[in-house]
Scaffold this motif. Structure first.
Motif, short mmCIF file in Angstrom:
data_model
loop_
_atom_site.label_atom_id
_atom_site.label_comp_id
_atom_site.label_asym_id
_atom_site.label_seq_id
_atom_site.Cartn_x
_atom_site.Cartn_y
_atom_site.Cartn_z
N LEU A 1 -0.12 -3.31 11.37
CA LEU A 1 -1.02 -4.02 10.48
C LEU A 1 -1.03 -3.46 9.06
CD1 LEU A 1 -4.02 -4.43 12.94
CD2 LEU A 1 -2.40 -6.20 12.25
N THR A 2 -0.26 -2.41 8.80
CA THR A 2 -0.29 -1.79 7.48
C THR A 2 0.04 -2.76 6.33
OG1 THR A 2 1.94 -0.93 7.89
CG2 THR A 2 0.09 0.57 8.24
N PRO A 3 0.92 -3.76 6.50
CA PRO A 3 1.18 -4.67 5.38
C PRO A 3 -0.07 -5.43 4.94
CG PRO A 3 2.97 -4.80 6.97
CD PRO A 3 1.89 -3.97 7.61
N SER A 4 -0.96 -5.74 5.87
CA SER A 4 -2.16 -6.51 5.52
C SER A 4 -3.13 -5.71 4.66
CB SER A 4 -2.88 -6.98 6.79
OG SER A 4 -3.42 -5.88 7.51
N TRP A 5 -2.95 -4.40 4.63
CA TRP A 5 -3.86 -3.55 3.86
C TRP A 5 -3.59 -3.62 2.36
CZ3 TRP A 5 -4.90 2.20 5.67
CH2 TRP A 5 -6.23 2.53 5.38
N VAL A 6 -2.37 -4.00 1.98
CA VAL A 6 -2.02 -4.04 0.56
C VAL A 6 -2.97 -4.97 -0.19
CG1 VAL A 6 -0.27 -4.69 -1.14
CG2 VAL A 6 0.41 -3.49 0.96
N ARG A 7 -3.10 -6.19 0.27
CA ARG A 7 -3.93 -7.16 -0.43
C ARG A 7 -5.41 -6.81 -0.35
NH1 ARG A 7 -2.91 -12.42 3.54
NH2 ARG A 7 -4.40 -11.87 5.19
N GLU A 8 -5.82 -6.16 0.73
CA GLU A 8 -7.22 -5.80 0.87
C GLU A 8 -7.59 -4.66 -0.08
OE1 GLU A 8 -7.76 -5.16 5.05
OE2 GLU A 8 -7.27 -7.25 5.53
N LEU A 9 -6.68 -3.70 -0.25
CA LEU A 9 -6.91 -2.62 -1.20
C LEU A 9 -6.98 -3.17 -2.62
CD1 LEU A 9 -4.58 0.00 0.46
CD2 LEU A 9 -7.03 0.32 0.08
N GLU A 10 -6.17 -4.16 -2.91
CA GLU A 10 -6.24 -4.82 -4.23
C GLU A 10 -7.62 -5.41 -4.44
OE1 GLU A 10 -1.57 -6.27 -4.74
OE2 GLU A 10 -3.07 -7.63 -3.90
N GLN A 11 -8.15 -6.07 -3.42
CA GLN A 11 -9.47 -6.68 -3.53
C GLN A 11 -10.56 -5.62 -3.68
OE1 GLN A 11 -10.24 -10.19 -3.58
NE2 GLN A 11 -8.05 -10.09 -4.04
N ILE A 12 -10.45 -4.53 -2.93
CA ILE A 12 -11.45 -3.45 -3.02
C ILE A 12 -11.53 -2.91 -4.44
CG2 ILE A 12 -12.01 -1.10 -2.29
CD1 ILE A 12 -10.78 -1.81 0.46
#
Length: 269
Positions: A185-196
């Protein structure tokens, strides 16, 4: 709906406003409690805690878009998560309570800002920029590792640099089931970190939330997560906080009985 193990869990599916399919599980009886999980995880991470919540609540736990039994879209922002939560709250019905963990807590905060919550909003260690960006310049390195397919290195980098886990603790985490489930699931974290990071460090706008809010934070968690929970109590007009002695960001897995008791106490069940 089809029944699955563990006992008492049924799986269902609904559709978000943009047509994305959302898979979820339902468990228990009583007032509705919608649970929104965090990054690099799925709804399955909440099976242990819901075992101890099911006697008091009807729990609805969806796979956030891009993982598990849910679909996805190329375009993504926090508003998409808000729409997904709205779809789940519609299933849960009037009076539903809402619990969010980690990035999921930021999603539920955004939902509360735009929709309000009839019941209680519970926030378990939301990652706010209380001492600078959560990812910052390190996001470029993380993205490069993900794009190169080195997902284990990406996860280790993120745990140390974003979650701020001590490097010496990583080998122990690697030996847990959490590691095996998180790596894909690590790829899904890229966009979430951008949002954070796009949320910035101004928390004052959360002061418009009039819903009763209860924060949860482990005393052994990463300092900025502990500070984030306490910072929100100074902004939200109707808020309280429970500290979990000796526990961290995964208290719901390490001590599901104790965690469930905190949730019940916060809601008055």
């Amino acid at each position: 709906m089809t029944s699955t193990a563990p006992a008492g869990i049924t799986h269902g599916q609904t559709t978000s406003a943009d047509g994305t399919a959302l898979g979820y599980f339902r468990r228990g009886s009583g007032p509705a409690l919608v649970i929104t999980h965090g990054s690099i995880s799925t709804s399955d991470q909440w099976i242990p805690a819901t075992e101890h919540l099911a006697g008091h609540f009807t729990c609805y736990v969806h796979d956030r878009r891009g993982r598990g039994r849910s679909g996805d879209t190329a375009a993504y922002d926090l508003a998409a998560e808000v729409a997904d939560i709205a779809a789940m709250m519609a299933i849960a019905g009037p009076g539903a309570h809402l619990l969010g963990h980690s990035y999921g807590a930021l999603c539920t905060l955004a939902y509360a800002e735009t929709h309000g919550v009839d019941g209680t909003l519970l926030l378990f260690e939301p990652p706010l920029a209380v001492d600078g960006p959560v990812a910052g310049a390190g996001l470029a390195t993380y993205r490069t590792l993900v794009e190169a397919g080195d997902l284990e290195a990406a996860l280790e980098f993120a745990l140390v640099n974003f979650v701020r886990v001590p490097a010496e603790a990583v080998p122990e985490i690697r030996r847990t089931p959490l590691w095996e489930s998180a790596v894909p699931l690590t790829p899904s974290w890229v966009r979430e970190l951008e949002q954070i990071d796009s949320l910035g460090d101004d928390l004052t706008h959360y002061g418009a939330i009039t819903t009763p809010v209860h924060l949860i934070a482990g005393t052994a968690t990463t300092p900025f997560l502990f500070e984030s929970a306490h910072a929100l109590t100074g902004v939200l007009p109707r808020s309280g906080i429970t500290e979990l002695p000796g526990l961290d960001h995964f208290a719901h897995l390490v001590d599901p009985v104790g965690f469930a008791a905190v949730v019940r106490g916060a809601i008055g069940r």
